[in-house]
Structures are given as structure tokens and as C-alpha cells.
Scaffold this active site. Structure first.
Site, PDB file in Angstrom:
ATOM      1  N   ARG A 139       0.826  -1.219   0.000  1.00 19.30           N
ATOM      2  CA  ARG A 139       0.000   0.000   0.000  1.00 19.30           C
ATOM      3  C   ARG A 139       0.855   1.262   0.000  1.00 19.30           C
ATOM      4  O   ARG A 139       0.448   2.285  -0.548  1.00 19.30           O
ATOM      5  CB  ARG A 139      -0.946  -0.038   1.211  1.00 19.30           C
ATOM      6  CG  ARG A 139      -2.087   0.977   1.161  1.00 19.30           C
ATOM      7  CD  ARG A 139      -3.113   0.666   2.251  1.00 19.30           C
ATOM      8  NE  ARG A 139      -4.299   1.508   2.180  1.00 19.30           N
ATOM      9  CZ  ARG A 139      -4.501   2.580   2.941  1.00 19.30           C
ATOM     10  NH1 ARG A 139      -3.600   2.934   3.841  1.00 19.30           N
ATOM     11  NH2 ARG A 139      -5.607   3.276   2.831  1.00 19.30           N
ATOM     12  N   ILE A 167      -7.815   7.352  -0.909  1.00 21.32           N
ATOM     13  CA  ILE A 167      -7.731   5.888  -0.920  1.00 21.32           C
ATOM     14  C   ILE A 167      -8.433   5.456   0.369  1.00 21.32           C
ATOM     15  O   ILE A 167      -8.196   6.036   1.427  1.00 21.32           O
ATOM     16  CB  ILE A 167      -6.249   5.444  -0.979  1.00 21.32           C
ATOM     17  CG1 ILE A 167      -6.054   3.947  -0.931  1.00 21.32           C
ATOM     18  CG2 ILE A 167      -5.436   6.037   0.125  1.00 21.32           C
ATOM     19  CD1 ILE A 167      -4.570   3.562  -1.136  1.00 21.32           C
ATOM     20  N   SER A 168      -9.333   4.471   0.268  1.00 19.63           N
ATOM     21  CA  SER A 168     -10.113   4.055   1.444  1.00 19.63           C
ATOM     22  C   SER A 168      -9.222   3.379   2.481  1.00 19.63           C
ATOM     23  O   SER A 168      -8.139   2.887   2.164  1.00 19.63           O
ATOM     24  CB  SER A 168     -11.202   3.059   1.041  1.00 19.63           C
ATOM     25  OG  SER A 168     -11.983   3.582   0.003  1.00 19.63           O
ATOM     26  N   LYS A 169      -9.727   3.351   3.718  1.00 18.74           N
ATOM     27  CA  LYS A 169      -9.017   2.635   4.787  1.00 18.74           C
ATOM     28  C   LYS A 169      -8.873   1.166   4.402  1.00 18.74           C
ATOM     29  O   LYS A 169      -9.794   0.608   3.800  1.00 18.74           O
ATOM     30  CB  LYS A 169      -9.894   2.586   6.046  1.00 18.74           C
ATOM     31  CG  LYS A 169     -10.152   3.816   6.760  1.00 18.74           C
ATOM     32  CD  LYS A 169     -11.062   3.380   7.897  1.00 18.74           C
ATOM     33  CE  LYS A 169     -11.651   4.533   8.618  1.00 18.74           C
ATOM     34  NZ  LYS A 169     -12.088   4.152   9.956  1.00 18.74           N
TER      35      LYS A 169
END
Ligand code: SAH
Length: 278
Positions: A98, A124-126
């Protein structure tokens, strides 16, 4: 509970001649992008970064040169502790780096359960939300899903995770800047089953369908009809959507032979689904 077909059994086998699907003529702004042959890419530590970007990781004693493996392993055990169970999703979350999808200055935060900016006002999502949505889309399936559609490529992180849990990933992005960025981010990963498309995701991408799963990383007022039309029978769609109560929640739609079963789950906060390209 309806039975789901064992994807990709229902869909054309991977590697089989795909005469019915490719290469179809392209229309409008939707252009599939073949991932070019990767060139060796320097790590972001040596790529051109501003002094501010370089100093942030150093200040905390971390940098792009460090081994992020242990942080990623901890992120995955946290996901499991939070109740995520699908082994294929957990494995995929452990595989995708990530930190390579965010600015160097943010790399140290990449394995925290937090959303991060990716430019052009998008996020960007968790990790928890990424894993949760993919798990919901895969419910009842233990092997790889068949073809899936992602709306909102963003930086390409979720597309990379999806590439490990499905045979083909079609990912649409409406902002050219992010579409290009995701191509750059994904190029060194050589994920040949990821197809990046610049276009309005509200229309779906009929040429790749019908899909065993559809996942949206942007939330709209309702689920576009095109997505429902492109979902295979037995397929699941997961999207943040405004509920009748007026807040955004995760909605899961299962397509059955008879119609669509809809479930409204927990409240979420996603960037808006917008129409058109920019
Ligand atoms: N999955 C992404 C998350 C990006 S945020 C990642 O891993 O980084 C959501 C993205 O949806 C944004 O990039 C936004 O531009 C995009 N988006 C919003 N509406 C869209 C639409 N109609 N079609 C395609 N992309 C859309």
C-alpha cells in the site's frame, strides 16, 4: 440463501479463446489500456521527491528504503482481529504494498487503518473498508471470482488487491490525472489481469460483463441501472449509496434468477460518484 454459481465456471474460462469479448471496437471515451511492458522503476525513495517529502519519513525514522513487510503483516492481523475472515482477501491485503500507492511523505501511514489523500481531492479508502467491501463481494465464494468491475480506480490500490481475488479486473476512472497515476503505480507490479479504463463509471463497462462482482469506490444517490444490467446472475455488487434515511451506507445487491436482493449495511463516508469525465 440463493446459490451462487462457481465463477468463473459460468463465464468463459480464462485463457480460452475470447472471441465473443475481445477485441471489441471502442466507443466514446472508454479506452481499455493494455499495461505496457514494465521498465525497471526506481523506488520512490530515489524518485524525484521534494525535501519535505524526503524528510517526513526520516523524521519518524522510517523511509521508502525500509522493510514495510512487518507493518503490512500487522495490518493484516489487525484486519483479522476486526473480524475479516476471507483468507483470499487477507492474503491479497498482505501481498499489495500500500505504501507504493501514496506520496512518499505519507508512506509511513500506509499501514494504519486510515484513508489517505491521493490527489485531485480524492482518497484511498481505509484498509479495513477495502477488505470489507471485497469480502462482501466474494461472499459464498472460496476460489477466485471471475470478471469483476471496479468503479473509481483512484491510485490503483484496490485494483491491485482485486487482481489477487478475481480472474479479470476492469477498473474505471473518470479523472484523467488519476487514471494516469494508477497506470504508473501499477506498471511495475505487472498485473496482467487488470484493465484500466478512462471513462464514466456510471455507465459501467458492458464489454467486460457480465460481472461476477461490481465494487464502487465512490458513492451516489442510487445504484446506476447500468451496473445492475451488467451484474451476472449470482453476482454481487457492493457500493456506498445514499439510503432512504438520507445517509451514505454500504449497499450489497445480489442478482438472483428472479431479480435483485438488496441489503443495506453500515454507514460509510466515500467521495461522491460523479458523472462525465474530467
Ligand atoms: N479504489 C480507489 C479509491 C479512489 S476514491 C483506490 O484504491 O485508490 C474514488 C474514485 O472514484 C475517485 O478517484 C473518483 O475520481 C472516482 N469516481 C467518482 N465518480 C466516478 C465515475 N462516475 N466513474 C469513474 N470513477 C469515478
Amino acid at each position: 440463501m440463493s446459490q451462487r454459481p462457481g465463477f468463473p465456471a459460468k463465464l468463459p474460462a480464462l485463457g480460452a479463446p475470447r472471441t465473443t469479448r475481445t477485441p471489441a471496437p471502442l466507443v466514446g471515451t472508454q479506452r481499455p489500456v493494455a499495461m505496457p511492458t514494465p521498465k525497471p522503476v526506481p523506488s520512490k525513495a530515489v524518485a524525484g521527491t521534494s525535501p519535505a517529502q524526503r524528510s517526513a519519513p526520516l523524521r519518524s525514522g522510517l523511509g521508502m528504503g525500509m522493510d514495510y513487510g512487518p507493518l503490512r503483516a500487522r495490518m493484516v492481523s489487525n484486519l483479522a482481529a476486526q473480524g475479516l475472515q476471507d483468507p483470499m482477501v487477507l492474503q491479497a491485503m498482505g501481498l499489495v504494498e500500500r505504501h507504493r500507492f501514496v506520496e512518499t511523505a505519507l508512506a509511513v501511514q500506509a499501514y494504519e487503518d486510515t484513508s489517505l489523500p491521493i490527489g485531485l481531492g480524492q482518497t484511498i479508502s481505509k484498509p479495513n473498508v477495502v477488505a470489507r467491501m471485497i469480502e462482501l463481494m466474494r461472499e459464498g465464494i472460496s476460489g477466485k471470482l471471475g470478471r469483476i468491475l471496479e468503479i473509481g480506480t483512484g491510485c490503483g490500490y484496490q485494483a491491485a488487491v482485486l487482481s489477487h481475488v478475481a480472474t479479470e479486473v476492469y477498473s474505471l476512472e473518470r479523472l484523467r490525472g488519476l487514471h494516469e497515476k494508477s497506470r504508473e503505480n501499477l506498471r511495475p507490479l505487472r498485473l496482467h489481469n487488470v484493465h484500466l479504463i478512462f471513462g464514466d463509471g456510471m455507465l459501467g463497462y458492458p464489454k467486460g460483463g457480465p460481472y461476477a462482482g461490481i465494487i464502487s469506490a465512490a458513492g451516489g444517490e442510487s445504484v446506476p441501472q447500468a451496473w445492475l444490467d451488467q451484474l451476472a446472475v449470482g453476482g454481487r455488487l457492493v457500493a456506498p449509496t445514499i439510503t432512504p434515511a438520507g445517509h451514505q451506507a454500504l449497499v450489497v445487491i445480489l442478482r438472483t434468477a428472479e431479480g435483485f436482493d438488496r441489503q443495506v449495511l453500515e454507514a460509510v463516508h466515500f467521495v461522491p460518484l460523479k458523472s462525465g469525465v474530467a
